[in-house]
Structures are given as structure tokens and as C-alpha cells.
Design a protein around this motif. Sequence first.
Motif, short mmCIF file in Angstrom:
data_model
loop_
_atom_site.label_atom_id
_atom_site.label_comp_id
_atom_site.label_asym_id
_atom_site.label_seq_id
_atom_site.Cartn_x
_atom_site.Cartn_y
_atom_site.Cartn_z
N THR A 88 4.93 6.81 7.85
CA THR A 88 4.29 6.37 6.62
C THR A 88 3.89 7.54 5.74
O THR A 88 3.56 7.35 4.57
CB THR A 88 3.05 5.52 6.93
OG1 THR A 88 2.13 6.27 7.74
CG2 THR A 88 3.44 4.24 7.65
N LEU A 134 -3.25 4.07 1.66
CA LEU A 134 -2.68 2.72 1.68
C LEU A 134 -1.80 2.45 0.46
O LEU A 134 -0.82 1.71 0.55
CB LEU A 134 -3.80 1.69 1.78
CG LEU A 134 -4.60 1.74 3.09
CD1 LEU A 134 -5.67 0.66 3.11
CD2 LEU A 134 -3.71 1.64 4.31
N THR A 135 -2.14 3.07 -0.66
CA THR A 135 -1.26 2.96 -1.83
C THR A 135 0.10 3.58 -1.54
O THR A 135 1.16 3.03 -1.90
CB THR A 135 -1.91 3.64 -3.05
OG1 THR A 135 -3.16 3.01 -3.33
CG2 THR A 135 -1.01 3.54 -4.27
N GLU A 138 2.13 1.30 0.85
CA GLU A 138 2.70 0.17 0.11
C GLU A 138 4.02 0.57 -0.55
O GLU A 138 5.01 -0.18 -0.50
CB GLU A 138 1.70 -0.31 -0.94
CG GLU A 138 2.17 -1.46 -1.79
CD GLU A 138 2.21 -2.78 -1.06
OE1 GLU A 138 3.02 -3.64 -1.44
OE2 GLU A 138 1.42 -2.96 -0.10
N GLN A 139 4.04 1.75 -1.15
CA GLN A 139 5.27 2.20 -1.82
C GLN A 139 6.40 2.43 -0.81
O GLN A 139 7.55 2.02 -1.03
CB GLN A 139 4.98 3.51 -2.58
CG GLN A 139 4.03 3.35 -3.74
CD GLN A 139 4.63 2.56 -4.89
OE1 GLN A 139 5.83 2.63 -5.15
NE2 GLN A 139 3.80 1.79 -5.58
N ALA A 141 6.68 1.14 2.24
CA ALA A 141 7.08 -0.12 2.87
C ALA A 141 7.98 -0.95 1.95
O ALA A 141 8.95 -1.56 2.40
CB ALA A 141 5.84 -0.91 3.27
N ARG A 142 7.63 -1.00 0.68
CA ARG A 142 8.46 -1.75 -0.27
C ARG A 142 9.86 -1.18 -0.36
O ARG A 142 10.85 -1.93 -0.42
CB ARG A 142 7.82 -1.71 -1.66
CG ARG A 142 6.65 -2.64 -1.86
CD ARG A 142 6.12 -2.54 -3.28
NE ARG A 142 4.98 -3.41 -3.51
CZ ARG A 142 4.32 -3.45 -4.66
NH1 ARG A 142 4.68 -2.66 -5.67
NH2 ARG A 142 3.29 -4.27 -4.80
N GLU A 241 -2.75 0.32 7.76
CA GLU A 241 -1.37 0.66 7.44
C GLU A 241 -0.40 -0.35 8.04
O GLU A 241 0.57 -0.78 7.39
CB GLU A 241 -1.05 2.08 7.93
CG GLU A 241 -1.81 3.17 7.20
CD GLU A 241 -1.23 4.56 7.44
OE1 GLU A 241 -0.01 4.64 7.72
OE2 GLU A 241 -1.97 5.55 7.32
N ILE A 244 -0.01 -3.58 6.05
CA ILE A 244 0.87 -3.45 4.88
C ILE A 244 2.33 -3.47 5.31
O ILE A 244 3.17 -4.14 4.70
CB ILE A 244 0.53 -2.16 4.11
CG1 ILE A 244 -0.85 -2.30 3.46
CG2 ILE A 244 1.59 -1.86 3.06
CD1 ILE A 244 -1.35 -1.02 2.81
N HIS A 248 6.09 -6.28 4.64
CA HIS A 248 7.37 -5.93 4.03
C HIS A 248 8.50 -5.76 5.05
O HIS A 248 9.64 -5.50 4.64
CB HIS A 248 7.23 -4.61 3.26
CG HIS A 248 6.29 -4.69 2.10
ND1 HIS A 248 6.65 -5.20 0.87
CD2 HIS A 248 4.99 -4.33 1.99
CE1 HIS A 248 5.61 -5.15 0.04
NE2 HIS A 248 4.59 -4.63 0.70
#
Length: 673
Positions: A88, A134-135, A138-139, A141-142, A241, A244, A248
Motif C-alpha cells: 500500500t 488512507l487517502t 484509496e488511490q 486500491a482503485r 487500510e 479500503i 476494491h
Amino acid sequence: MRHQTPRHSRPMPWQGIGLGCDYNFEQWPESVWHEDMTLMRAAGVDLVAVNIFGWSAIEPQPGRYDFTTLDKIIDLLHANGIRVNLGTGTASPPPWLTHRHPEVLPVTADGTTRYPGGRQAFCPSSPVFREHALTLVEQVARRYGDHPALAMWHVSNELGCHNALCYDDASAQAFRDWLARRYGDLDSLNRAWGTAFWSQRYADWAEIDPPRLTLSTRNPAQLVDFQRFSSDALLECYLAEADILRGHSSAPITTNFMVTAHIRNLDYWKWAPAMDVIANDHYLDHRLADPTAELSFAADLTRGLAAGQPWMLMEQATGAVNWQPYNLPKAPGQMLRNSLTHVARGADALCFFQWRASAQGAEKFHSAMVPHAGTETAGWRQVLELSSALDRLAEVSGSTVEAETAILFDWESWWATDTEARPSQGVRYLDQVHAVHRALRELGVTTDVVAPSADLSRYRAVVVPCLHMVRDADAAALAEHVRAGGHAVVTFYSGIVDEHDRIRLGGYPGAFRDLLGITVEEFVPLPPGGDTVLDSGARATVWTELLHTTSAETIDRYADGPLAGVPAVTRNHHGSGQAWYVATALDPADLRDVLRRAVREAGVSAAGPESDGTVEVVHRRGGEHRYTFVINHGAKDIEHPITGHELLTGEHTGTVLRVPAGTVRVVRQELTR
């Protein structure tokens, strides 16, 4: 229950025994990447971890993401048939984050701030750090959640290796919140911490701080709770983490544990249920008297965290590390032998830090699969040898280790034992755990290492070394196991306090007094260098006790000193079983003698012969086959009586298997119904 079954119930996301590595591709020009793909295919690499420390590369400025390079390497790995263990990227914050938000930096117990320049320069409880981390997740994982190369997710890296205990204001507030959830009200907290002592009673939650350094010894119950809180705070980081990622992706998620002799701050019994795959990092520690014995212990404990199921070795070294006082290379054959010891004890994947040895940075002298000298080296040839061996052992994957004996191990008891104010600084929890595991290993007995709350019904013998802190329910479960016919061996300084670090009154060993049929009225530690002799001729150091038997029989007594004639080793019949007590730190050979007798009386079958630790024999069982690993760490050839098909050489054994010095043999046997 504190101990639960881990999440993982599906097979590992690869075939056979996986071979993998960390790949720090960003340290190398793109021209090297293509050479690396060729070499990885030649080495049979199945799994590559990337983006472990990639934050500053993929988010070079706040909110500006650049995945160009990471896209290239993931696509390149996929094109070469290599699956990805995707980090991550949150293991260390980028310089812009700590520069703009210095409040995220960790603070030590003396109140000083630790600055950027290394790794893990963040406070686990920092809301600012968590928001930015966490931001980023998110990126990531997407973008990669459905990439065909993705085999698994790697959250952060070695969480808590450097920053497990943080004493800043954010941690102070998070600690207060954690305590309020745990105790509900201040009266309960004051009772649990014994704050009537030294005028420590709290009247407001705001009065409570982390146990920063004081002029005197600190409150031991507060210290244990702060360890619990700190482990939970990092687990919250992992879970946030993972949540999130699950939004995805369906790929399994894990992080790398550090089950090793020098890391003690995380209670992995609480972490294990959150893992889809149990993964561990392990490096030989040459600061220990017997690094190889500790490797076997760590593997057995990791298997315990996996509830007996296969697990993965996320990191090990091909040779020397860079962070010990003296970084010793591995002798010829040692890397293969150590690796297959992990496999024997349950690992279904072996990964290395790292693929290519770094030319710069703090770890430039850490060994790698591709060494500084390149592929015309003994190190590279040993990598190829290991890869070939794992191919031959593919059918072993999914099988489980056979063990009739268990050791109870607990991080909380470790914290409570190795605290500031105690009867003897010479008593160290892990020393006592290692001592009993090493003795059983030398007796040829394979041992599971399990939580005190684990189901003990499958074990003939349970060994309880130095379990200083124990809950009522766990003590009762051990007593019931013995009452039902099991056997137990308990060693000194066990059962002394409850989960609040409160002494169990009425005589030691408190929680185990009735089970053992003894009472101890006083500890009598021995000074440094002091020893004592028992009637049997056994010798002991560190610790003795003024012990009286109630229903137990005396097996051995002290023969000299102020406790001459006092029982030192006892055995008690409790229901249908037996419970032994060892009240002193016996020398290794003498401890081995006591455990030999105890496990024999319990009906435990040794997997292999007795040795000085140079020979290990471990059975894995899967379907209709048993796989017997015979590991010869010694300098002489050995013979082991067994009949079957040897997987590494492809030969059929007669009635005796010859194992050359420094090698491993694995024999498949058909199981009769």
C-alpha cells in the motif's frame, strides 16, 4: 476469547511452495528491469513485492499522483508470468508530509521527537498521518484492485518495528479513549492499576498520560496497558487500510509479522484473526547463543498464529544482514537448510529481502538474491539450488505439521515479566521460552507454540514456561486439560499475577497452585554467577523458591545452600493427568532430562532422534501422505531409519536414509488407513 481462528481458509494464491522477493525497482534504471525479468524467470520467482516504500514516488506532492513507473513494473511482471504482492506504500511517510505536518512525528518515552531520515517516522495514533495514509491507499486500491497480476495485498511493512510505542499528545488522547472503552469508568481503572499506591488515584481522564519516563519506577499495570493500547493502535492502522482494499479487491490481504527474538511490542494473537494469510519476516540473529534454534522456534510460533495451517515467510536473507553488530554471511548450504527448516515447520512460501542488492542507502550491505558481484557467484547458484528444491517439494504444499506437544506463549506475559520492578532482572521471559523449546527440539519432539487460550485437547503434553501473567479462564482450561488426562509442565515465575498485573494472593504460583499441588512462600533469586546443585546432580542458576508440597510428590530437591532439602522439581496427579513444576532455571542438559521424562510419561512420540540440535526431524501430513523432513545442521553424515520416496534426490530409500552433512532430505510415505 482473545485467540480466534485467522481469516485465511482458502489456499495460498500460488501453486506449490512459492518463491518470492521484495523488488525495489525504483532504485534501478529501466534497462535493468528487463534483465531482472530474465533472471527472475530463471530463478523460478513466483511472487514479487513492490511499492512497499513507494509513497514519495507515487505521491511526490500532496494530492498529485503519478503511477507511471509503478504501472510499468506491474505490467512488466505480469507479462513475464510473475504475480505481485502489492504494497500500500504507507510504511514510511514522504518528506513533504513530515515537513508540512511535524506533529505526525513519533515521540519517545523521554519526550524527545524522532525526526525523518530513517523509516516509520510517524506516530501510529496521529489522525493527520492516518488521513493521508488512507487517502493514498484509496488511490492505490482503485488503480490496481482488479489488475490480473495482483496476487495479494501487503499493508504497510513490519508495522511497529521502530515506532510501536509513541508518547506524544495524540497518543496520550488515544490512550485515554482506549482506557475509557476498556474500563468504562475511572473507579474501575483505579482498581485495575492499583492507584492507591504512591498517591496515583485519577479523578479525571485528562490526568492520565502515557507512561513517560519518571524519576522512579513506573506503574507496572499502566505499562502493560500501554503495551496493549500500542499494539491495538497499530492494528487499527492495518484494519483501516484493509477495509479500503476490500472495497476494491477480492485479493487476500496481509502484513508481515516480526516473530523474532528482538521484537516484542505487538500482540500477534490479536492480530492473526485479521489476516487472510499469516506472513512472517525472520532473520538469523547472531547475537543469540543458538540462532538456528531460535529460527525453529519462530517458525513454530508463526504456525501457531496460523492456527496450524500453512503460512508464508515474507522476508529472510540469502546471506548477511546489515543491522547487527557483526553481520555474518551464511556458510555454503546454510541458506537452503534454513529455508527448508521453515518449510518443514509449515511455510508454503519463501520470500527474500531483497531481489537485487542495493547500491545505495541504509541497506546497501544487506544480502540479496542477486548480489553486488552479480550472477557468476556462489550466492546466485544457491538461489537456483533452492528454486530447484522447492519445485521438487511442490506436492508438500497444503500439508500441515504434526505435533503432540504445545508450548503456551503470550506477549502480555512477556511484557509483564520483563518490566522495571521485579524480583530478578536475570529472569527474562523469552530466555525461558527458548530454553524449553530448545530442549524439546533436542529431544526430537515437534512442538506447536500456541496462545494460553488455545484449544489444548489435541496435545498429550503442554509446557508452560514463565507464564507470569495469566487469566482465570486460561488457568482453568489448563487444569481441566490435565484433569481429563493431559500432562503439563509448568516452570517458575508462572501464574503469579492476573491480567491487571495484580498478585494472586495465598502463595505462589497463584493460578496454578492447586493444579500443581504446591505452594511457594518466597522467591529466592540467585545473584549473577550464582548456582545451586540438586540431589540428582542437576545444576541450576538464576532462580530458586521456598516451596512446600501439598499433594505433589518431590522429584528432586536442592542439595546445597539455604534451601537444601527443599523441593525443586515436583509432579502432581490431578484427575487423570499429571502436572510437573520446575522451580528453578535448570542447566540445558538437566532441563532436557526433566522434559524427556515428562513427555515420555505423557505418551508423546518423538519425530526424530535426540541430538545436540544438529538434527531436526519434522513431519508434515497431507491427504494420504506424510512428508518427513530430516535436516542435518551438523558436520557429519547421519542415518535416519525410514522407508519411502525421497523428493529432493528422487531416490527410494530402503530402511535407512543417509543425510550428508549440512543437507536436508524429505521423504514421502504412504499412510495406511
